[in-house]
Design a protein around this motif. Structure first.
Motif, PDB file in Angstrom:
ATOM      1  N   GLY A 318       0.801  -1.216   0.000  1.00 25.98           N
ATOM      2  CA  GLY A 318       0.000   0.000   0.000  1.00 25.98           C
ATOM      3  C   GLY A 318       0.836   1.269   0.000  1.00 25.98           C
ATOM      4  N   LEU A 319       0.474   2.229  -0.875  1.00 25.01           N
ATOM      5  CA  LEU A 319       1.165   3.511  -0.976  1.00 25.01           C
ATOM      6  C   LEU A 319       0.233   4.641  -0.550  1.00 25.01           C
ATOM      7  N   SER A 320       0.829   5.759  -0.168  1.00 28.16           N
ATOM      8  CA  SER A 320       0.053   6.900   0.316  1.00 28.16           C
ATOM      9  C   SER A 320      -0.265   7.903  -0.790  1.00 28.16           C
ATOM     10  N   SER A 321       0.227   7.664  -1.997  1.00 25.76           N
ATOM     11  CA  SER A 321      -0.068   8.513  -3.147  1.00 25.76           C
ATOM     12  C   SER A 321       0.259   7.738  -4.410  1.00 25.76           C
ATOM     13  N   LEU A 322      -0.032   8.335  -5.537  1.00 29.04           N
ATOM     14  CA  LEU A 322       0.320   7.744  -6.831  1.00 29.04           C
ATOM     15  C   LEU A 322       1.327   8.666  -7.504  1.00 29.04           C
ATOM     16  N   PRO A 323       2.634   8.380  -7.389  1.00 30.71           N
ATOM     17  CA  PRO A 323       3.650   9.252  -7.990  1.00 30.71           C
ATOM     18  C   PRO A 323       3.482   9.337  -9.501  1.00 30.71           C
ATOM     19  N   GLU A 324       4.028  10.418 -10.055  1.00 34.60           N
ATOM     20  CA  GLU A 324       3.931  10.616 -11.499  1.00 34.60           C
ATOM     21  C   GLU A 324       4.566   9.469 -12.262  1.00 34.60           C
ATOM     22  N   ASN A 325       5.680   8.940 -11.747  1.00 30.71           N
ATOM     23  CA  ASN A 325       6.338   7.811 -12.382  1.00 30.71           C
ATOM     24  C   ASN A 325       6.649   6.756 -11.320  1.00 30.71           C
ATOM     25  N   LEU A 326       5.934   5.646 -11.354  1.00 31.39           N
ATOM     26  CA  LEU A 326       6.094   4.592 -10.349  1.00 31.39           C
ATOM     27  C   LEU A 326       7.461   3.928 -10.390  1.00 31.39           C
ATOM     28  N   VAL A 327       8.206   4.107 -11.484  1.00 33.33           N
ATOM     29  CA  VAL A 327       9.539   3.516 -11.577  1.00 33.33           C
ATOM     30  C   VAL A 327      10.434   4.015 -10.448  1.00 33.33           C
ATOM     31  N   PHE A 328      10.182   5.250  -9.981  1.00 34.77           N
ATOM     32  CA  PHE A 328      11.026   5.842  -8.953  1.00 34.77           C
ATOM     33  C   PHE A 328      10.665   5.386  -7.533  1.00 34.77           C
ATOM     34  N   VAL A 329       9.634   4.572  -7.393  1.00 40.46           N
ATOM     35  CA  VAL A 329       9.268   4.032  -6.082  1.00 40.46           C
ATOM     36  C   VAL A 329       9.945   2.673  -5.921  1.00 40.46           C
ATOM     37  N   GLY A 330      10.690   2.488  -4.851  1.00 44.39           N
ATOM     38  CA  GLY A 330      11.401   1.236  -4.634  1.00 44.39           C
ATOM     39  C   GLY A 330      10.455   0.064  -4.434  1.00 44.39           C
ATOM     40  N   ALA A 331      10.864  -1.104  -4.908  1.00 42.06           N
ATOM     41  CA  ALA A 331      10.039  -2.302  -4.763  1.00 42.06           C
ATOM     42  C   ALA A 331       9.793  -2.620  -3.291  1.00 42.06           C
ATOM     43  N   GLU A 332      10.776  -2.317  -2.416  1.00 42.34           N
ATOM     44  CA  GLU A 332      10.606  -2.605  -0.995  1.00 42.34           C
ATOM     45  C   GLU A 332       9.412  -1.854  -0.422  1.00 42.34           C
ATOM     46  N   GLN A 333       9.201  -0.592  -0.845  1.00 42.25           N
ATOM     47  CA  GLN A 333       8.047   0.160  -0.350  1.00 42.25           C
ATOM     48  C   GLN A 333       6.745  -0.397  -0.899  1.00 42.25           C
TER      49      GLN A 333
END
Length: 411
Positions: A318-333
C-alpha cells in the motif's frame, strides 16, 4: 513505455568526460537516484595536487571507490530501488561486473549512450569545468577509443538520452477488454479458502491479480484453522503462473524465494527458511528448487492499470499517493508499504486525499486495526482473522468485495 512487468531498473550512463552525463542527471532531477564515481572519490579523498601543480581528483583510490560503489548498488538493489550509475562505463567489463546482481534481484539493465557527442566538443566542455574536475585530454582520447572499440554487454539495453522517459515511464496497462478483474488478498496458506473461490476454475475472459503472501506461518496459525497448506498453494501457483490473465505480485513472505536465488550453491529449500515464514517440507511434495525459482521470477512489485474510466494501483503493502512515475518508487516500499504496519488507515486516508476521484488502490499485507475491505477508494485485502480470505472484483458496474470464511482445515 515500460511494460507492466518492468519495475526495477539499473541505468548506466556511458560516455567520455564532457559528453553531458552529469548535465543529463541534473536536468532530469535524477540526483537522488544517482551514484557518481567522481562524487564517491571526493567523499573518500579531497582533491590532491597533480604533477602540474593543479588540484585534481585522485585516481589512486579507484579500487576502494569501485568496491564502495558496488556495495552501495547491491544495497539499493536489495530494496528494488531505481539506480543510475554516472561514470564513463567505457569498457565491457565496467558494466559486465553487475550481471549477477541484475539477475539475482530481477532488474532490467539500461545503458544511456552519450557516444554521439563529438570528441572536440567534449574536450571543450572539459576545459570549462572547475579546475579539480578537469580530466587530462590524453585520458579522454583513451576512453573515446575504448567506447568505440567495445560493445555494451548483451544483458543491457542501449538507448539514447532523448529516449529515457519514453523507455522508463510507467504507464497504466489497459485491461478494459476483460469481463472482470479479481484481486486476491493475502492467501497465507489458506488453500482451502482459495479453492472455495475457484471452485469453477479460472475464466479466460477475466483477469486475476494475486497480491502476495502466498505461504503461511505455521507457528502463528490458530489451532482451529490447522496448518498452512503451503505445498498446495505453491503447486496451484505453478499451474497458473504462465497464463496471460494471471498477475502474481510479491509479498514480504516471498523473501524466502529470494534466498534461493542468492544462495545458488544451496540445494535444500528448508535451509533458507525463516523462523516465521517458511515452506514446510515442500520438497517432499515434489516441488523442486528450480520450480520455486521460476515462480519467484514471475512475482512483480506492483501493477497499475486502467479499466474503463477507472485507474487502479495494486501493491502488496500500500502507498500513500500515486507518484507521477512509479519507476522511482522502490520495490521494498511497494511490498512492505509506506510507514509502519499500524499506519494502514493513515495510508488509505492520504491516498484518497492525494489522488483524483477515478483513481483507486488495492493492497494487502497489514491491517492491525481490522479495517473493513473498503476504505474510501482504498481496498484493504489483509484479514487479521485467521481463516478468512479477502477478495475484491471490478467489472463495468464497479467494485464488489467479499470475505471467504473457512472451517477447520482437514488433511
Amino acid at each position: 513505455m515500460v511494460s507492466r512487468y518492468d519495475m526495477r531498473y539499473l541505468v548506466f550512463l556511458r560516455g567520455i568526460p564532457g559528453s553531458g552525463k552529469s548535465t543529463f542527471v541534473r536536468e532530469n532531477n535524477l540526483e537522488p537516484y544517482t551514484i557518481s564515481s567522481d562524487s564517491v572519490r571526493l567523499l573518500l579523498k579531497p582533491p590532491v595536487l597533480s604533477v602540474t601543480g593543479r588540484p585534481a581528483i585522485s585516481q589512486k583510490i579507484n579500487r576502494r571507490v569501485w568496491g564502495l560503489i558496488y556495495s552501495i548498488i547491491k544495497c539499493r538493489m536489495e530494496d528494488g530501488d531505481f539506480t543510475v550509475i554516472d561514470a564513463t562505463n567505457a569498457g565491457n567489463a565496467d558494466i559486465a561486473k553487475y550481471r549477477k546482481l541484475v539477475r539475482t534481484y530481477r532488474y532490467t539493465a539500461i545503458c544511456i549512450d552519450f557516444s554521439d557527442i563529438p570528441l572536440e566538443i567534449a574536450k571543450e566542455r572539459n576545459r570549462k569545468r572547475p579546475e579539480y574536475e578537469i580530466v587530462p585530454e590524453t585520458v579522454i582520447d583513451e576512453l573515446y577509443s575504448i567506447i568505440n572499440r567495445q560493445k555494451v554487454p548483451s544483458f543491457v539495453t542501449v538507448i539514447k538520452p532523448q529516449k529515457f522517459y519514453e523507455k522508463l515511464r510507467y504507464k497504466p496497462a489497459d485491461f478494459s477488454h476483460y469481463r472482470k478483474i479479481h484481486h486476491i488478498g493475502d492467501i497465507a496458506g489458506n488453500y482451502t479458502a482459495l479453492m472455495q473461490y475457484f471452485a469453477c476454475g479460472l475464466n479466460d475472459n477475466d483477469l486475476y491479480i494475486f497480491l502476495g503472501d502466498y505461504t503461511g506461518r505455521e507457528v502463528e496459525r490458530a489451532e482451529n484453522i490447522g496448518n498452512p497448506e503451503n505445498p498446495e498453494i505453491i503447486k496451484f501457483l505453478l499451474s497458473i503462473m504462465c497464463r496471460e490473465n494471471v498477475i502474481l505480485l510479491e509479498g514480504d513472505h516471498e523473501r524466502n524465494f529470494r534466498r534461493l536465488e542468492e544462495g545458488e550453491k544451496q540445494t535444500q529449500i528448508s535451509e533458507f527458511a525463516d523462523t516465521r515464514y517458511y515452506l514446510p517440507e515442500i520438497e517432499q511434495a515434489g516441488i523442486t528448487r528450480n520450480c520455486v525459482l521460476n515462480l519467484y521470477k514471475k512475482l512483480k512489485p506492483c501493477i497499475y492499470y486502467k479499466f474503463g474510466n477507472r485507474y487502479v494501483l495494486v501493491t502488496h503493502g500500500g502507498l500513500s499517493s500515486l507518484p507521477e512515475n512509479l519507476v522511482f518508487v522502490g520495490a521494498e516500499q511497494m511490498i512492505n508499504g509506506v510507514g509502519e504496519p499500524e499506519d494502514a488507515y493513515m495510508v488509505a486516508a492520504n491516498f484518497n486525499k492525494n489522488t483524483n476521484e477515478n483513481t483507486y488502490q488495492v493492497h494487502g499485507h497489514r491491517n492491525p486495526e481490522n479495517l473493513p475491505i473498503e476504505n474510501g477508494r482504498t481496498f484493504n485485502l489483509c484479514s487479521e482473522k485467521e481463516g478468512f480470505l479477502r477478495i475484491v472484483t471490478l467489472n463495468r458496474y464497479g467494485f464488489h468485495s467479499q470475505e471467504i470464511k473457512i472451517q477447520k482445515l482437514t488433511f
